[in-house]
Design an enzyme around this catalytic site. Structure first.
Site, PDB file in Angstrom:
ATOM      1  N   GLU A 115     -21.467  25.351  52.758  1.00 29.82           N
ATOM      2  CA  GLU A 115     -22.622  25.957  53.558  1.00 29.82           C
ATOM      3  C   GLU A 115     -23.895  25.068  53.393  1.00 29.82           C
ATOM      4  OE1 GLU A 115     -23.684  29.669  51.488  1.00 29.82           O
ATOM      5  OE2 GLU A 115     -21.299  30.223  51.401  1.00 29.82           O
ATOM      6  N   LYS A 117     -27.533  23.972  52.319  1.00 28.93           N
ATOM      7  CA  LYS A 117     -28.504  24.598  51.500  1.00 28.93           C
ATOM      8  C   LYS A 117     -29.808  24.855  52.165  1.00 28.93           C
ATOM      9  CE  LYS A 117     -29.888  24.262  46.558  1.00 28.93           C
ATOM     10  NZ  LYS A 117     -31.182  24.568  46.798  1.00 28.93           N
ATOM     11  N   ASP A 119     -33.401  25.628  52.734  1.00 29.44           N
ATOM     12  CA  ASP A 119     -34.628  25.391  52.127  1.00 29.44           C
ATOM     13  C   ASP A 119     -35.915  26.539  52.340  1.00 29.44           C
ATOM     14  OD1 ASP A 119     -36.098  24.102  50.175  1.00 29.44           O
ATOM     15  OD2 ASP A 119     -36.756  22.452  51.259  1.00 29.44           O
ATOM     16  N   TYR A 229     -25.869  34.716  52.428  1.00 36.55           N
ATOM     17  CA  TYR A 229     -25.120  34.049  51.851  1.00 36.55           C
ATOM     18  C   TYR A 229     -24.267  34.375  50.748  1.00 36.55           C
ATOM     19  CZ  TYR A 229     -28.819  32.249  49.014  1.00 36.55           C
ATOM     20  OH  TYR A 229     -30.100  32.225  48.125  1.00 36.55           O
ATOM     21  N   LYS A 317     -26.801  17.814  46.715  1.00 41.16           N
ATOM     22  CA  LYS A 317     -28.292  17.369  47.628  1.00 41.16           C
ATOM     23  C   LYS A 317     -27.959  16.361  48.258  1.00 41.16           C
ATOM     24  CE  LYS A 317     -30.830  20.432  45.382  1.00 41.16           C
ATOM     25  NZ  LYS A 317     -32.304  20.204  44.772  1.00 41.16           N
ATOM     26  N   CYS A 411     -71.404  19.431  48.322  1.00 38.47           N
ATOM     27  CA  CYS A 411     -70.549  18.491  49.486  1.00 38.47           C
ATOM     28  C   CYS A 411     -70.978  17.137  49.062  1.00 38.47           C
ATOM     29  CB  CYS A 411     -71.180  19.068  50.577  1.00 38.47           C
ATOM     30  SG  CYS A 411     -70.537  17.969  51.982  1.00 38.47           S
ATOM     31  N   CYS A 414     -73.003  15.860  52.126  1.00 40.51           N
ATOM     32  CA  CYS A 414     -74.252  16.244  52.660  1.00 40.51           C
ATOM     33  C   CYS A 414     -74.830  16.797  51.457  1.00 40.51           C
ATOM     34  CB  CYS A 414     -74.378  17.104  53.932  1.00 40.51           C
ATOM     35  SG  CYS A 414     -73.977  18.693  53.527  1.00 40.51           S
ATOM     36  N   CYS A 427     -68.175  23.755  52.160  1.00 40.83           N
ATOM     37  CA  CYS A 427     -69.508  23.141  52.309  1.00 40.83           C
ATOM     38  C   CYS A 427     -70.236  23.964  53.275  1.00 40.83           C
ATOM     39  CB  CYS A 427     -69.505  21.650  52.886  1.00 40.83           C
ATOM     40  SG  CYS A 427     -71.112  20.988  53.509  1.00 40.83           S
ATOM     41  N   CYS A 432     -73.926  18.750  57.988  1.00 45.70           N
ATOM     42  CA  CYS A 432     -73.272  18.400  57.370  1.00 45.70           C
ATOM     43  C   CYS A 432     -72.469  17.145  58.261  1.00 45.70           C
ATOM     44  CB  CYS A 432     -72.399  19.014  56.486  1.00 45.70           C
ATOM     45  SG  CYS A 432     -70.999  17.834  55.720  1.00 45.70           S
TER      46      CYS A 432
END
Ligand code: IVH
Length: 666
Positions: A115, A117, A119, A229, A317, A411, A414, A427, A432
């Site tokens: 099957e 795998k 993620d 599964y 894998k 910041c 700024c 910020c 800025c």
């Protein structure tokens, strides 16, 4: 007491709806039209409204709407959810096959199921007598979190099993992976970028983050799906093989992955691995390998487990798109909304064929979780095609000279104060330059004003030299200004002036999007423009007016309202206009029968689904709204109208029956 006939009908409807959900969401082969489906749903809704005592949490009407939780309860798995031993090359996979044969003292070939795998996030769904009763995360394998109400919002998870073909067991624990497709993940991140929310690093994090929400409405808004599964405890039914389990799942409405395969021996498994490795890039979701499982359940039992992994299964894998490198520094990067993202600057490395020297660390919480320090050797990875991320610190490589990083309280650009809103540092400086640069970049971007050639480097210079203090200044730039900049030839300066000129005429929706109003992404901008086709109207709209637009809630409405009330923003828009920026306002389609008219629907219509009715109105040049106000021309009333009808009467708005509405559009 509810009459038996009604109870029966409700049950029948739920079964029908569940079956059609399955045809639609799992098989992608609907048997009935959307309108027919809507009718079933409406009948059920109506019966439930009349007989609330019949409502059960597993009714298809109840997928969304559970109140937010304070915290997740713990669920103990009847049978622990184990993890898998890994193999990274063919030799290791063959070793697994040898171990299995040796343990079983056999030289005959073993049948395996192979099957993808997936993620995502492993979950368990518990069904009793066919009813979904509890859903949980894997947790530590023994105890997981109760995420039932979140899982209920996932359309590919049946709330009750189908029993048409195969009887359902007394108790069935199903295991599967909740995933988010790559394009949906990218769209979600794009939206988050537009609204200044932190991005998800990869589809797995997005899926996991979405499923672990205390408010199931958030989960409901995320495009999640499941592939099943395996099983945990099963009472009242036995299976001879894993393949039989996977073949039975769909008959109960449980979705399995289309790429599963039964292999007669390890060679066929390796062949499958090569095929999947090749297909991998074209799949709409991420997989990081294949899972190999001994097919016969009796053999699985004999093999048992070792070190919290079954001896009968293996994760084989794929080569990861990961690399190891060193972090040289961490810089806090200020975006256009002021959100500050810590970015790791690293020794350049190639990951999956692409040279990478920067990776996002997302936010302070993530830095703390990984315990990343400046100077650390780290594993980075590219997931999908998004910005690379740091996934792990190799602590054994520490020398003691590594330095911790803290998000700044001022910041870095700024020097204004930085505030923390949940995981995000922001910020709050009004002037800025970093925010300004971000806003200009957004304003000039392809999907906004589309000013070709106005890229990051040029924007940096323009802002740093004080030539652009506001997006409107772009349109007051002269060629001489540009020629004075570094590495700017006469020709390129002219090209940019031409591109700026060419960008001046834009549809209202693009212009609204370009302004970078918080929470207004492309779709919202389009919705707004369709509803309020005149730019000047925006200065006068109240939050209530804005909420008239389908899909615009209080948060967005407040943000738009505030934006247009702001003096600086007003001035900026005025200066844009003065410079010749022309907004093309969508004309109400004059030809359409319903041009200039706004409709609201309430109650169940017999001949159309809601969306169908709305589309009809819009295709005839009309508008639809979600709530009744003075600006609405007609309220179309179906069966069981809600409070909208009262409101319409109160405001003296014309009320149409379904028949009258049909006449109007015919
Ligand atoms: S079977 C004992 N099948 O991999 C069997 N797992 O390391 C355990 N996973 O937590 C799981 N796709 O999240 C199985 N087709 C698949 C899978 C799969 C992904 C994940 C699952 C599990 C982890 C095990």
């Amino acid at each position: 007491m509810v009459a038996e006939a009604i109870r029966k009908r409700v049950e029948k409807l739920r079964e029908e709806i569940e079956y059609h959900n399955y045809r639609y969401y799992v098989l992608d082969q609907p048997e009935i039209s959307d309108a027919q489906y809507d009718r079933l749903m409406r009948e059920l809704q109506k019966l439930e409204e009349e007989h609330p005592e019949l409502i059960t949490p597993n009714s298809p009407t109840q997928r969304v709407g559970a109140p937010p939780l304070e915290e997740f309860e713990i669920v103990r798995h009847t049978i622990p959810m184990l993890s898998l031993a890994n193999a990274f090359d063919e030799t290791e996979a063959r070793d697994f096959d040898k171990r299995v044969k040796k343990f079983l003292e056999t030289s005959s070939e073993i049948t395996y199921v192979a099957e993808p795998k997936l993620d995502g996030l492993a979950v368990e769904l518990v069904y009793e007598r066919g009813q979904f009763i509890v859903g949980s995360t894997r947790g530590d394998g023994v105890n997981g979190e109760n995420i039932t109400q979140n899982l209920r919002t996932i359309k590919t998870i049946p709330l009750q099993l189908i029993r048409k073909e195969v009887p359902v067991p007394e108790r069935l624990e199903v295991r599967g992976e909740v995933i988010m497709q790559l394009d949906k993940f990218r769209a979600l991140n794009r939206k988050r970028e537009e609204t200044g929310e932190p991005l998800f690093a990869n589809p797995r994090n997005a899926a996991a983050g979405s499923v672990r929400q205390l408010d199931s409405k958030v989960t409901a808004s995320r495009p999640l799906e499941i592939y099943c599964y395996g099983v945990g405890e099963v009472r009242g039914r036995t299976f001879k093989t894993h393949w039989e389990i996977l073949q039975t799942f769909p008959k109960w409405g449980l979705r399995t992955n289309p790429h599963i395969r039964r292999c007669q021996n390890i060679d066929e498994v390796l062949e499958y691995y090569r095929e999947m490795n090749e297909k991998r890039e074209r799949l709409p979701y991420e997989i990081d390998g294949i899972v190999i499982k001994v097919d016969r359940i009796d053999l699985q039992m004999r093999l048992g487990e070792i070190a919290r992994s079954p001896r009968w299964a293996l994760a084989f894998k794929f080569k990861p798109k990961q690399e190891t490198t060193r972090i040289l520094k961490i810089i806090p990067q200020v975006g256009r909304t002021g959100a500050i993202t810590p970015v790791a600057v690293m020794e350049p490395v190639k990951v999956g064929g692409v040279e990478v020297s920067r990776a996002t660390l997302h936010n302070q919480d993530e830095i703390d979780r990984l315990d990343v320090r400046i100077g650390d050797t780290v594993i980075i990875q590219r997931a999908g095609d998004v910005i690379p991320e740091v996934v792990q610190v190799i602590t054994s490589k520490r020398t003691g000279k590594e330095k911790r990083f803290e998000m700044p309280s001022k910041c870095p650009v700024c020097n204004a104060d930085v505030i923390k809103e949940e995981a995000i540092h922001r910020c709050i400086g009004l002037d800025c330059p970093a925010q300004l640069k971000g806003r200009i970049k957004h304003f000039a971007s392809k999907r906004a004003m589309d000013i070709e050639g106005l890229g990051v480097k040029l924007i940096d210079q323009l802002v740093d030299k004080g030539l652009v203090k506001d997006v409107a200044d772009i349109y007051y730039l002269k060629k001489d200004h540009l020629i004075a900049l570094e590495r700017m030839a006469d020709k390129s300066a002219q090209n940019i002036i031409d591109a700026i000129e060419a960008s001046k005429t834009k549809p209202l929706s693009k212009f609204l999007f370009a302004l970078g109003i918080r929470h207004v992404g492309e779709t919202t901008a389009e919705d707004l423009a369709r509803h309020f086709p005149r730019l000047d109207d925006f200065f006068r709209l109240s939050e209530e007016d804005l909420m008239q637009v389908e899909g615009i809630g209080p948060e967005v409405a407040a943000s738009v309202h505030q934006f247009f009330r702001d003096k600086k923003n007003k001035e900026s828009i005025e200066r844009l206009k003065k410079a010749g920026v022309k907004v093309i306002e969508p004309k109400p389609r004059e030809k359409g029968k319903l041009a200039g008219k706004t409709f609201v629907f309430t109650g169940a219509l017999q001949s159309f689904g809601r969306d169908e009715a709305r589309n009809l109105v819009e295709s005839l040049g009309g508008l639809t709204a979600s709530s009744v106000s003075k600006k609405v021309d007609y309220v179309v009333v179906g069966q069981d109208p809600g409070s909208k009808l009262d409101k319409a009467k109160e405001l003296g708005i014309k009320i149409l029956s379904e028949e009258e509405f049909k006449k109007m559009i015919s």
